[in-house]
Design an enzyme around this catalytic site. Structure first.
Site, PDB file in Angstrom:
ATOM      1  N   HIS A   1       0.831  -1.212   0.000  1.00  0.00           N
ATOM      2  CA  HIS A   1       0.000   0.000   0.000  1.00  0.00           C
ATOM      3  C   HIS A   1       0.864   1.260   0.000  1.00  0.00           C
ATOM      4  CE1 HIS A   1       0.602   1.242   4.258  1.00  0.00           C
ATOM      5  NE2 HIS A   1       0.642  -0.049   4.517  1.00  0.00           N
TER       6      HIS A   1
ATOM      7  N   CYS B   1       3.664  -4.364   6.578  1.00  0.00           N
ATOM      8  CA  CYS B   1       3.216  -4.193   5.194  1.00  0.00           C
ATOM      9  C   CYS B   1       4.392  -3.808   4.289  1.00  0.00           C
ATOM     10  CB  CYS B   1       2.139  -3.114   5.117  1.00  0.00           C
ATOM     11  SG  CYS B   1       0.541  -3.643   5.785  1.00  0.00           S
TER      12      CYS B   1
END
Length: 206
Positions: A163, A180
Site C-alpha cells: 500500500h 506491510c
C-alpha cells in the site's frame, strides 16, 4: 568530469557505469565520492591510470563498452536497482518483492512492467516472506490495528498488504512499516492498483 561537477553528462556517465554494474544507484547528475569510486573501479578494471576523474581516454573507452542510455536509465522509476527476479516470479502475473534490493517489480510472464521502491516491517513486525496471492484490494483503507491510512491496499498475507505510505514518502528509510510493503510513489501505485487482480501471485524474497 571530476568531483563537484553537476550536469547531464555526469548523469550519462553514471547510467553507463550502471550498465557495467559499477554504479548501484539511480543517476543523480552530481559527481561526488561514490561516482569517483565507480570511475576508479572502471579505470582499474580496464588498465587505465586510476585518477577517479574522467579524461578523454576514460570517456571514449566507456562509450565503446556501453550503449546510449535510455530515458528510463537516465531517470529510472526506482531509486533502488532491481534485484534479479526470484524464479517464482518468472511465470504469470506477479508482484515480485525483493527485501535485498528494497524493490517491487510488477511482472507479467517474466517481463518487468513497472517497478517501485518499497519499505518493509521492523524486526518486531517483520514482513512475511514466501509465495502468496492477492486476497483482496481496497482503494481506501485505514488500519484497524494502527489506525493509519493505507490507500491502494493489496492484501496478501493475514493483514499484510502492499500500500501507499505517506510516511515512507516523507521520511524514506528512516522509518519502517508494521509488516506491510510500503510504496512511496502514489501516482504509480494507483495505476498498478487498477492492473492487479485478486488471485495474482505475490512473492516476497531476499
Amino acid at each position: 568530469m571530476k568531483d563537484g561537477d553537476e550536469n547531464e553528462q555526469v548523469r550519462e556517465l553514471q547510467a553507463r557505469l550502471r550498465q557495467l554494474d559499477l554504479f548501484d544507484r539511480a543517476p543523480t547528475g552530481f559527481y561526488g565520492s561514490i561516482t569517483g569510486k565507480s570511475v576508479a573501479a572502471f579505470q582499474e578494471r580496464r588498465g587505465l591510470p586510476v585518477t577517479s576523474t574522467v579524461d578523454a581516454a576514460t570517456w571514449e573507452l566507456l562509450l565503446s563498452l556501453t550503449k546510449e542510455p535510455t530515458a528510463d536509465e537516465l531517470k529510472p522509476s526506482t531509486t533502488n536497482k532491481l534485484d534479479t527476479p526470484d524464479p517464482r516470479c518468472m511465470t504469470g502475473r506477479v508482484l515480485c518483492i525483493s527485501k535485498e534490493s528494497r524493490t517491487l517489480a510488477w511482472m507479467i510472464d517474466g517481463k518487468v512492467v513497472s517497478s517501485f521502491d518499497v519499505r518493509f516491517g521492523s524486526e518486531n513486525t517483520p514482513t512475511r516472506e514466501g509465495e502468496f496471492k492477492v486476497e483482496w484490494k481496497a482503494r481506501e483503507w485505514t488500519s484497524t490495528i494502527y489506525h493509519t491510512p493505507m490507500p491502494y491496499s493489496m492484501f496478501f498475507s493475514r493483514g499484510q498488504a502492499v500500500h501507499y505510505s505517506a510516511d515512507f514518502a516523507a521520511r524514506g528509510y528512516a522509518g519502517a512499516s508494521h509488516g506491510c510493503v510500503n510504496v512511496r510513489d502514489r501516482a504509480k501505485l494507483a495505476a498498478l492498483f487498477d492492473q492487479v487482480k485478486p488471485g495474482d501471485k505475490v512473492v516476497v524474497h531476499w
